[in-house]
Scaffold this active site. Structure first.
Site, PDB file in Angstrom:
ATOM      1  N   ARG A  62       0.800  -1.362  -0.015  1.00  0.00           N
ATOM      2  CA  ARG A  62       0.254   0.085   0.054  1.00  0.00           C
ATOM      3  C   ARG A  62       0.993   1.399  -0.038  1.00  0.00           C
ATOM      4  NH1 ARG A  62      -3.864  -0.726   4.714  1.00  0.00           N
ATOM      5  NH2 ARG A  62      -4.611   1.335   4.123  1.00  0.00           N
ATOM      6  N   HIS A 112      -4.831   8.678  12.080  1.00  0.00           N
ATOM      7  CA  HIS A 112      -4.819   7.067  12.015  1.00  0.00           C
ATOM      8  C   HIS A 112      -3.278   6.921  11.618  1.00  0.00           C
ATOM      9  CE1 HIS A 112      -9.353   6.031  12.162  1.00  0.00           C
ATOM     10  NE2 HIS A 112      -8.783   6.281  13.139  1.00  0.00           N
ATOM     11  N   GLY A 178     -16.626  11.242   3.109  1.00  0.00           N
ATOM     12  CA  GLY A 178     -16.253  10.006   2.381  1.00  0.00           C
ATOM     13  C   GLY A 178     -15.926   8.842   3.599  1.00  0.00           C
ATOM     14  N   ASN A 204     -21.258  12.234   1.281  1.00  0.00           N
ATOM     15  CA  ASN A 204     -20.823  10.604   1.066  1.00  0.00           C
ATOM     16  C   ASN A 204     -21.380  10.123  -0.160  1.00  0.00           C
ATOM     17  OD1 ASN A 204     -19.059   8.945   2.540  1.00  0.00           O
ATOM     18  ND2 ASN A 204     -20.767   7.522   2.617  1.00  0.00           N
ATOM     19  N   LEU A 205     -20.921   9.082  -0.480  1.00  0.00           N
ATOM     20  CA  LEU A 205     -21.419   8.429  -1.861  1.00  0.00           C
ATOM     21  C   LEU A 205     -22.865   8.024  -1.610  1.00  0.00           C
ATOM     22  CD1 LEU A 205     -20.655   7.699  -4.730  1.00  0.00           C
ATOM     23  CD2 LEU A 205     -20.052   5.507  -3.833  1.00  0.00           C
ATOM     24  N   ALA A 222     -17.405  12.175  -3.988  1.00  0.00           N
ATOM     25  CA  ALA A 222     -16.804  13.454  -3.360  1.00  0.00           C
ATOM     26  C   ALA A 222     -16.296  14.348  -4.314  1.00  0.00           C
ATOM     27  CB  ALA A 222     -15.601  12.911  -2.592  1.00  0.00           C
TER      28      ALA A 222
HETATM   29  C1  BJW Z   1     -17.261   7.723  -1.092  1.00  0.00           C
HETATM   30  C2  BJW Z   1     -16.903   7.396  -2.490  1.00  0.00           C
HETATM   31  C3  BJW Z   1     -16.767   8.593  -3.158  1.00  0.00           C
HETATM   32  C4  BJW Z   1     -16.793   5.401  -1.417  1.00  0.00           C
HETATM   33  N1  BJW Z   1     -17.045   9.779  -2.941  1.00  0.00           N
HETATM   34  N2  BJW Z   1     -17.651   8.648  -0.835  1.00  0.00           N
HETATM   35  C5  BJW Z   1     -17.384  -1.103  19.795  1.00  0.00           C
HETATM   36  C6  BJW Z   1     -18.109   0.311  19.725  1.00  0.00           C
HETATM   37  C7  BJW Z   1     -17.231   1.413  19.866  1.00  0.00           C
HETATM   38  C8  BJW Z   1     -15.890   1.273  19.508  1.00  0.00           C
HETATM   39  C9  BJW Z   1     -15.435  -0.103  19.555  1.00  0.00           C
HETATM   40  C10 BJW Z   1     -16.146  -1.070  19.657  1.00  0.00           C
HETATM   41  N3  BJW Z   1     -15.415  -2.100  19.707  1.00  0.00           N
HETATM   42  C11 BJW Z   1     -14.195  -1.888  19.335  1.00  0.00           C
HETATM   43  C12 BJW Z   1     -14.091  -0.359  19.170  1.00  0.00           C
HETATM   44  C13 BJW Z   1     -12.984   0.432  19.043  1.00  0.00           C
HETATM   45  C14 BJW Z   1     -12.395   0.371  17.632  1.00  0.00           C
HETATM   46  C15 BJW Z   1     -13.461   0.350  16.586  1.00  0.00           C
HETATM   47  O1  BJW Z   1     -14.064   1.443  16.236  1.00  0.00           O
HETATM   48  N4  BJW Z   1     -14.153  -1.007  15.978  1.00  0.00           N
HETATM   49  C16 BJW Z   1     -15.135  -0.911  15.193  1.00  0.00           C
HETATM   50  C17 BJW Z   1     -14.902  -2.214  14.345  1.00  0.00           C
HETATM   51  C18 BJW Z   1     -16.560  -0.878  16.117  1.00  0.00           C
HETATM   52  N5  BJW Z   1     -11.557   1.453  17.399  1.00  0.00           N
HETATM   53  C19 BJW Z   1     -10.232   1.524  17.683  1.00  0.00           C
HETATM   54  O2  BJW Z   1      -9.753   0.452  18.168  1.00  0.00           O
HETATM   55  C20 BJW Z   1      -9.334   2.924  17.604  1.00  0.00           C
HETATM   56  N6  BJW Z   1      -8.946   3.182  18.865  1.00  0.00           N
HETATM   57  C21 BJW Z   1      -9.640   3.296  20.068  1.00  0.00           C
HETATM   58  O3  BJW Z   1     -10.846   3.328  20.059  1.00  0.00           O
HETATM   59  O4  BJW Z   1      -8.816   3.599  20.925  1.00  0.00           O
HETATM   60  C22 BJW Z   1      -9.444   4.003  22.484  1.00  0.00           C
HETATM   61  C23 BJW Z   1     -10.221   5.317  22.308  1.00  0.00           C
HETATM   62  C24 BJW Z   1     -11.164   5.445  23.321  1.00  0.00           C
HETATM   63  C25 BJW Z   1     -11.689   6.684  23.520  1.00  0.00           C
HETATM   64  C26 BJW Z   1     -11.233   7.924  22.784  1.00  0.00           C
HETATM   65  C27 BJW Z   1     -10.286   7.533  21.746  1.00  0.00           C
HETATM   66  C28 BJW Z   1      -9.724   6.349  21.642  1.00  0.00           C
HETATM   67  C29 BJW Z   1      -8.548   2.625  16.680  1.00  0.00           C
HETATM   68  C30 BJW Z   1      -9.109   2.609  15.266  1.00  0.00           C
HETATM   69  C31 BJW Z   1      -8.096   2.180  14.096  1.00  0.00           C
HETATM   70  C32 BJW Z   1      -8.485   2.296  13.055  1.00  0.00           C
HETATM   71  N7  BJW Z   1      -7.565   1.782  11.926  1.00  0.00           N
HETATM   72  C33 BJW Z   1      -7.610   1.691  10.588  1.00  0.00           C
HETATM   73  C34 BJW Z   1      -6.632   0.944   9.905  1.00  0.00           C
HETATM   74  C35 BJW Z   1      -5.481   2.038   9.790  1.00  0.00           C
HETATM   75  C36 BJW Z   1      -4.207   1.511   8.883  1.00  0.00           C
HETATM   76  C37 BJW Z   1      -4.361   1.035   7.655  1.00  0.00           C
HETATM   77  O5  BJW Z   1      -4.836   1.964   6.805  1.00  0.00           O
HETATM   78  O6  BJW Z   1      -4.517  -0.132   7.466  1.00  0.00           O
HETATM   79  O7  BJW Z   1      -8.033   3.029   9.791  1.00  0.00           O
HETATM   80  S1  BJW Z   1      -9.252   0.722  10.111  1.00  0.00           S
HETATM   81  C38 BJW Z   1      -9.622   1.582   8.793  1.00  0.00           C
HETATM   82  O8  BJW Z   1     -11.093   2.212   9.107  1.00  0.00           O
HETATM   83  C39 BJW Z   1      -8.623   2.513   8.522  1.00  0.00           C
HETATM   84  C40 BJW Z   1      -9.749   3.879   8.340  1.00  0.00           C
HETATM   85  O9  BJW Z   1      -9.161   5.137   8.624  1.00  0.00           O
HETATM   86  C41 BJW Z   1     -10.936   3.409   9.066  1.00  0.00           C
HETATM   87  C42 BJW Z   1     -11.999   4.233   8.753  1.00  0.00           C
HETATM   88  O10 BJW Z   1     -12.467   3.744   7.207  1.00  0.00           O
HETATM   89  P1  BJW Z   1     -13.179   4.689   6.270  1.00  0.00           P
HETATM   90  O11 BJW Z   1     -12.371   5.795   5.953  1.00  0.00           O
HETATM   91  O12 BJW Z   1     -14.545   5.294   6.750  1.00  0.00           O
HETATM   92  O13 BJW Z   1     -13.450   3.837   5.126  1.00  0.00           O
HETATM   93  P2  BJW Z   1     -14.618   2.795   4.802  1.00  0.00           P
HETATM   94  O14 BJW Z   1     -14.032   2.036   3.588  1.00  0.00           O
HETATM   95  O15 BJW Z   1     -15.287   2.282   5.902  1.00  0.00           O
HETATM   96  O16 BJW Z   1     -15.928   3.936   4.134  1.00  0.00           O
HETATM   97  C43 BJW Z   1     -15.620   4.738   3.032  1.00  0.00           C
HETATM   98  C44 BJW Z   1     -16.883   5.321   2.758  1.00  0.00           C
HETATM   99  O17 BJW Z   1     -16.607   6.268   1.609  1.00  0.00           O
HETATM  100  C45 BJW Z   1     -18.144   4.689   2.239  1.00  0.00           C
HETATM  101  O18 BJW Z   1     -19.160   5.040   3.325  1.00  0.00           O
HETATM  102  C46 BJW Z   1     -18.615   4.846   0.973  1.00  0.00           C
HETATM  103  O19 BJW Z   1     -19.580   4.734   0.734  1.00  0.00           O
HETATM  104  C47 BJW Z   1     -17.748   6.267   0.810  1.00  0.00           C
HETATM  105  N8  BJW Z   1     -17.059   6.292  -0.634  1.00  0.00           N
HETATM  106  N9  BJW Z   1     -16.374   6.234  -2.765  1.00  0.00           N
HETATM  107  C48 BJW Z   1     -17.626   9.888  -1.507  1.00  0.00           C
HETATM  108  N10 BJW Z   1     -16.221   8.407  -4.554  1.00  0.00           N
END
Ligand code: BJW
Length: 236
Positions: A62, A112, A178, A204-205, A222
């Site tokens: 990546r 992130h 997005g 968002n899309l 976007a």
């Molecule tokens: C378009 C489009 C176009 C497409 N135009 N739009 C239960 C409840 C709550 C929380 C938790 C829980 N269980 C566990 C947790 C915590 C956990 C979590 O959230 N888990 C979930 C699975 C529920 N989170 C964590 O562990 C985080 N840390 C944490 O919580 O620490 C404790 C804390 C407590 C209190 C305060 C603060 C902290 C850490 C999260 C780390 C995420 N890491 C990743 C990987 C990064 C490295 C890598 O790249 O590999 O980050 S995961 C991945 O998801 C990446 C992204 O940044 C992240 C979000 O994804 P994103 O960007 O939303 O992408 P998509 O694919 O999901 O969506 C794309 C969107 O775009 C779609 O809607 C499409 O429709 C749209 N789209 N084309 C406009 N052209």
């Protein structure tokens, strides 16, 4: 959007959808980044401990790919907003690419982490990195072979949360672009903003998991929605 004349301070959250039209796969779409990998096999500290080769290969691939991609009109419009907006602005991106910066935006925070840094777990120094990590290169600072991608995995604390919440407290408008609203704490920012009385807008899309929390939600690519919105706000 309710009343634009009162808007001075803006917080923008971006996700993978903002880079999709630059050719960078989103995470959760069909055929997305994790289609071939279970998330817990690549994006957790436990996965790295269990199978470092798999994780490093995934991130090397990546890191190489993002360097061949170019900013799209959504990044360019946000860079224009950054140049022209005299109020406070913070672009909080979940993305680990550098396309906001390459489009010219400066007020960007990578909650992130970034593909273009390596983090030494021995000396805790982060170094700019464009090459591979699978060959276990030495840390430029301490010489230990303890480099990992400088990205935030599940279970790890995202970066600069204090700065993000401070910006939300001062904001008049929160805009989410997005992102699927599937990953916390970013997915909770809209509710944090609402609780603070901040106007909220989603671009968002399609409807995201959190669409119903926003004052207004616009659906489409976007590359179209973001330039339109930036023209609205800078031309008001
Ligand atoms: C378009 C489009 C176009 C497409 N135009 N739009 C239960 C409840 C709550 C929380 C938790 C829980 N269980 C566990 C947790 C915590 C956990 C979590 O959230 N888990 C979930 C699975 C529920 N989170 C964590 O562990 C985080 N840390 C944490 O919580 O620490 C404790 C804390 C407590 C209190 C305060 C603060 C902290 C850490 C999260 C780390 C995420 N890491 C990743 C990987 C990064 C490295 C890598 O790249 O590999 O980050 S995961 C991945 O998801 C990446 C992204 O940044 C992240 C979000 O994804 P994103 O960007 O939303 O992408 P998509 O694919 O999901 O969506 C794309 C969107 O775009 C779609 O809607 C499409 O429709 C749209 N789209 N084309 C406009 N052209």
């Amino acid at each position: 959007m309710a009343d634009r004349s009162d808007i001075r301070n803006i917080v923008i959250l971006t996700g993978a959808g903002v880079s999709a039209e630059s050719g960078i796969d989103t995470f959760r779409a069909e055929g997305g980044l994790w289609e071939q990998h279970r998330v817990e096999d690549v994006a957790t500290p436990e996965a790295f401990e269990r199978d470092p080769e798999l994780v490093l290969r995934f991130y090397d691939m990546r890191r190489e790919a993002i360097q061949t991609k170019q900013p799209n009109p959504a990044h360019e419009a946000l860079a224009k907003l950054d140049r022209e907006w005299s109020g406070e602005l913070l672009i909080v991106t979940q993305n680990v690419d550098d396309l906001h910066e390459r489009a010219g935006a400066n007020r960007v925070l990578h909650m992130h982490g970034t593909h273009l840094n390596a983090w030494c777990t021995a000396c805790d120094i982060r170094s700019p990195w464009r090459g591979t990590l699978i060959d276990r290169p030495a840390c430029p600072d301490c010489g230990e072979k303890a480099l990992r991608p400088d990205v935030v995995w599940f279970g790890e604390m995202p970066y600069e949360m204090d700065r993000i919440f401070a910006a939300l407290r001062e904001a008049d408008l929160f805009v989410s672009i997005g992102t699927s609203g599937a990953v916390y704490p970013a997915a909770g920012f809209v509710r944090n903003a609402r609780d603070l009385g901040v106007q909220t807008l989603e671009l968002n899309l399609e409807a995201s998991q959190g669409s119903h929390w926003f004052d207004e939600s616009r659906h489409g690519p976007a590359s179209v929605l973001v330039p339109e919105w930036v023209e609205e706000i800078v031309g008001r």
